[in-house]
Design a protein around this motif. Structure first.
Motif, PDB file in Angstrom:
ATOM      1  N   LYS A 132      13.932  30.941 -22.983  1.00  0.00           N
ATOM      2  CA  LYS A 132      13.345  29.732 -23.565  1.00  0.00           C
ATOM      3  C   LYS A 132      12.467  30.079 -24.763  1.00  0.00           C
ATOM      4  O   LYS A 132      12.501  29.382 -25.779  1.00  0.00           O
ATOM      5  CB  LYS A 132      12.541  28.979 -22.506  1.00  0.00           C
ATOM      6  N   LEU A 135      14.631  30.754 -27.701  1.00  0.00           N
ATOM      7  CA  LEU A 135      15.103  29.520 -28.330  1.00  0.00           C
ATOM      8  C   LEU A 135      14.009  28.879 -29.173  1.00  0.00           C
ATOM      9  O   LEU A 135      14.262  28.447 -30.309  1.00  0.00           O
ATOM     10  CB  LEU A 135      15.592  28.552 -27.260  1.00  0.00           C
ATOM     11  N   SER A 174      18.362  23.505 -35.624  1.00  0.00           N
ATOM     12  CA  SER A 174      19.229  23.540 -34.442  1.00  0.00           C
ATOM     13  C   SER A 174      20.693  23.407 -34.833  1.00  0.00           C
ATOM     14  O   SER A 174      21.560  24.129 -34.311  1.00  0.00           O
ATOM     15  CB  SER A 174      18.832  22.416 -33.477  1.00  0.00           C
ATOM     16  N   LEU A 198      20.809  33.342 -31.712  1.00  0.00           N
ATOM     17  CA  LEU A 198      19.451  32.990 -31.294  1.00  0.00           C
ATOM     18  C   LEU A 198      18.547  34.217 -31.290  1.00  0.00           C
ATOM     19  O   LEU A 198      17.380  34.142 -31.719  1.00  0.00           O
ATOM     20  CB  LEU A 198      19.490  32.351 -29.906  1.00  0.00           C
TER      21      LEU A 198
END
Length: 231
Positions: A132, A135, A174, A198
């Protein structure tokens, strides 16, 4: 009979709201809830913060909209991941998009663990193991602060640099990551390429970071057209 119907119609129009007369014959969709209904606070951490600051008492008698189906107080809910999942989704196949996110996070975890065990003790503290956080950092590093929009002036079209709102920045970052992962060889799995993009973006490297820098350079080169925004 026709004359009576016309008179009734004219009488009815007199009592109608003049503002709504402009919408006769036009189909418009309106929200179910009026604008005075505030958004719900469904996260427990945010509710606790409201209680500490005293804002919860102000919202006690305010009309509140119900939360969406995707909004939940579960500890596994994350708004950034939920939005990123929606960006990946195609043709309403959300289960497939969620599966891609899960496989991507698993690939990131495995890659970062391998890098962690191979690194020296001094380098291990700088390696992020949480997918996470990878990201979050990736989207932050690839989000542009400006973009070019075409504006017509004097018979010509100019690429004018304009600043972006934070929501637009995150959206572009994104979408660039997702689009970069689609540009892959046929034998490579999509989630493997997305995981690599990523990780590279989180380390401020890779194609998407270069794309952001190129866009900023173009905005800098076209800064002489910036005044066209107000003309």
């Amino acid at each position: 009979m026709v004359l009576i119907q016309k008179m009734r119609l004219q009488t009815l129009i007199k009592f109608l709201d003049p503002i709504r007369l402009t919408n006769i014959g036009v189909v418009k969709s309106y929200s179910v809830f009026p604008p005075n209904h505030v958004k719900p606070v469904f996260r427990k951490s945010e509710q606790a913060l409201l209680k500490e600051t005293g804002e919860a008492e102000k919202l006690a008698h305010v009309p509140i909209r119900p939360p969406l189906d995707s909004e939940t107080s579960s500890e596994f809910y994350d708004p950034v991941i939920a939005k990123f999942t929606n960006y990946i989704m195609r043709d309403g196949r959300k289960n497939l998009a969620r599966s891609i996110i899960e496989q991507t996070f698993e690939k990131i975890k495995r890659t970062q663990l391998m890098r962690y065990h191979k690194a020296s003790p001094e380098e291990r503290h700088s390696i992020i193991l949480d997918p996470k956080e990878i990201l979050y950092k990736a989207i932050e590093n690839v989000s542009p602060v400006m973009e070019l929009i075409p504006i017509k002036r004097g018979g010509g079209t100019y690429q004018v640099p304009v600043p972006l709102l934070e929501k637009r920045q995150k959206f572009l970052g994104s979408k660039w990551l997702i689009k970069a992962a689609l540009d892959k060889p046929g034998e490579v799995r999509y989630h493997d390429v997305l995981a690599k993009e990523l990780i590279d973006a989180a380390n401020n490297q890779g194609r998407v970071v270069k794309k952001k820098h190129d866009l900023h350079k173009q905005c800098e080169a076209n800064r002489s057209y910036a005044h066209f925004r107000w003309t």
